[in-house]
Scaffold this motif. Sequence first.
Motif, short mmCIF file in Angstrom:
data_model
loop_
_atom_site.label_atom_id
_atom_site.label_comp_id
_atom_site.label_asym_id
_atom_site.label_seq_id
_atom_site.Cartn_x
_atom_site.Cartn_y
_atom_site.Cartn_z
N ASP A 1 0.82 -1.22 0.00
CA ASP A 1 0.00 0.00 0.00
C ASP A 1 0.85 1.27 0.00
O ASP A 1 0.45 2.31 0.51
N SER A 2 2.01 1.18 -0.62
CA SER A 2 2.90 2.35 -0.72
C SER A 2 2.26 3.42 -1.60
O SER A 2 1.48 3.13 -2.49
N THR A 3 2.65 4.66 -1.33
CA THR A 3 2.17 5.79 -2.13
C THR A 3 3.37 6.46 -2.79
O THR A 3 4.51 6.29 -2.37
N ARG A 4 3.09 7.24 -3.81
CA ARG A 4 4.13 7.97 -4.53
C ARG A 4 4.38 9.32 -3.86
O ARG A 4 3.44 9.94 -3.37
N PRO A 5 5.61 9.81 -3.94
CA PRO A 5 5.87 11.18 -3.49
C PRO A 5 5.15 12.16 -4.40
O PRO A 5 4.95 11.89 -5.59
N ALA A 6 4.78 13.30 -3.88
CA ALA A 6 4.07 14.31 -4.67
C ALA A 6 4.88 14.72 -5.90
O ALA A 6 4.32 14.92 -6.97
N ALA A 7 6.21 14.83 -5.77
CA ALA A 7 7.05 15.26 -6.88
C ALA A 7 7.13 14.22 -7.99
O ALA A 7 7.59 14.51 -9.08
N ALA A 8 6.69 13.00 -7.71
CA ALA A 8 6.76 11.93 -8.70
C ALA A 8 5.41 11.25 -8.88
O ALA A 8 5.32 10.07 -9.13
N ALA A 9 4.35 12.04 -8.77
CA ALA A 9 2.99 11.49 -8.80
C ALA A 9 2.69 10.74 -10.09
O ALA A 9 1.87 9.83 -10.10
N ASN A 10 3.36 11.08 -11.19
CA ASN A 10 3.11 10.42 -12.47
C ASN A 10 4.14 9.34 -12.81
O ASN A 10 4.04 8.71 -13.85
N ASP A 11 5.13 9.15 -11.95
CA ASP A 11 6.14 8.12 -12.20
C ASP A 11 5.61 6.75 -11.82
O ASP A 11 4.79 6.60 -10.90
N LYS A 12 6.09 5.75 -12.51
CA LYS A 12 5.68 4.37 -12.22
C LYS A 12 6.26 3.92 -10.89
O LYS A 12 7.41 4.23 -10.57
N LEU A 13 5.45 3.22 -10.14
CA LEU A 13 5.87 2.65 -8.86
C LEU A 13 6.11 1.15 -9.09
O LEU A 13 5.18 0.42 -9.41
N TYR A 14 7.36 0.71 -8.97
CA TYR A 14 7.73 -0.66 -9.26
C TYR A 14 7.66 -1.54 -8.02
O TYR A 14 7.99 -1.10 -6.91
N GLU A 15 7.28 -2.79 -8.24
CA GLU A 15 7.25 -3.78 -7.16
C GLU A 15 8.69 -4.10 -6.76
O GLU A 15 9.57 -4.27 -7.61
N TRP A 16 8.91 -4.22 -5.46
CA TRP A 16 10.24 -4.52 -4.94
C TRP A 16 10.43 -6.03 -4.86
O TRP A 16 10.01 -6.67 -3.91
N THR A 17 11.06 -6.57 -5.88
CA THR A 17 11.53 -7.95 -5.86
C THR A 17 12.99 -7.90 -6.26
O THR A 17 13.45 -6.94 -6.88
N TRP A 18 13.73 -8.94 -5.93
CA TRP A 18 15.15 -8.96 -6.25
C TRP A 18 15.35 -8.91 -7.76
O TRP A 18 16.20 -8.17 -8.27
N GLU A 19 14.56 -9.68 -8.51
CA GLU A 19 14.69 -9.68 -9.96
C GLU A 19 14.34 -8.30 -10.55
O GLU A 19 15.04 -7.81 -11.43
N ASN A 20 13.25 -7.69 -10.08
CA ASN A 20 12.88 -6.34 -10.55
C ASN A 20 13.99 -5.35 -10.27
O ASN A 20 14.32 -4.52 -11.11
#
Length: 124
Positions: free
Chosen positions: A96-115
């Motif tokens: 349930d992470s949220t994006r910082p306001a300065a990066a509201a349009n940036d993609k939020l990537y899932e944190w896996t070792w491969e990613n």
Amino acid sequence: MATRVFVGFDYDNDARLKDLLIGQSKNPDSPFEVQDWSVKTSSPGWRADAKNRIARSSQVIVLCGRHMRTASGVNVEIELARETSTPYFLLAGYSDSTRPAAAANDKLYEWTWENLKILIAGGR
């Protein structure tokens, strides 16, 4: 040689996420190294220090937690990454992470070792 990364994170709420990322950077197959250059925003000259540290890094990883909208220091770090033309990406620390306001349009990537390895290699 491993890629040097600067880590942006919510100092007050997500220091544990940074510790976990540093732990991953010590894996034998890690493509990155973290310089633990955390800067608490209330310290004098922190903006200039952060800009210097970001400029000396190859990439910025923004660890996104649950309170990123209110993490003003992270917003500044993203702006500094843009100013210094240092590539950055957002990595979700929680489901349930949220994006910082300065990066509201940036993609939020899932944190896996491969990613993480793909993202460090520029796959985004």
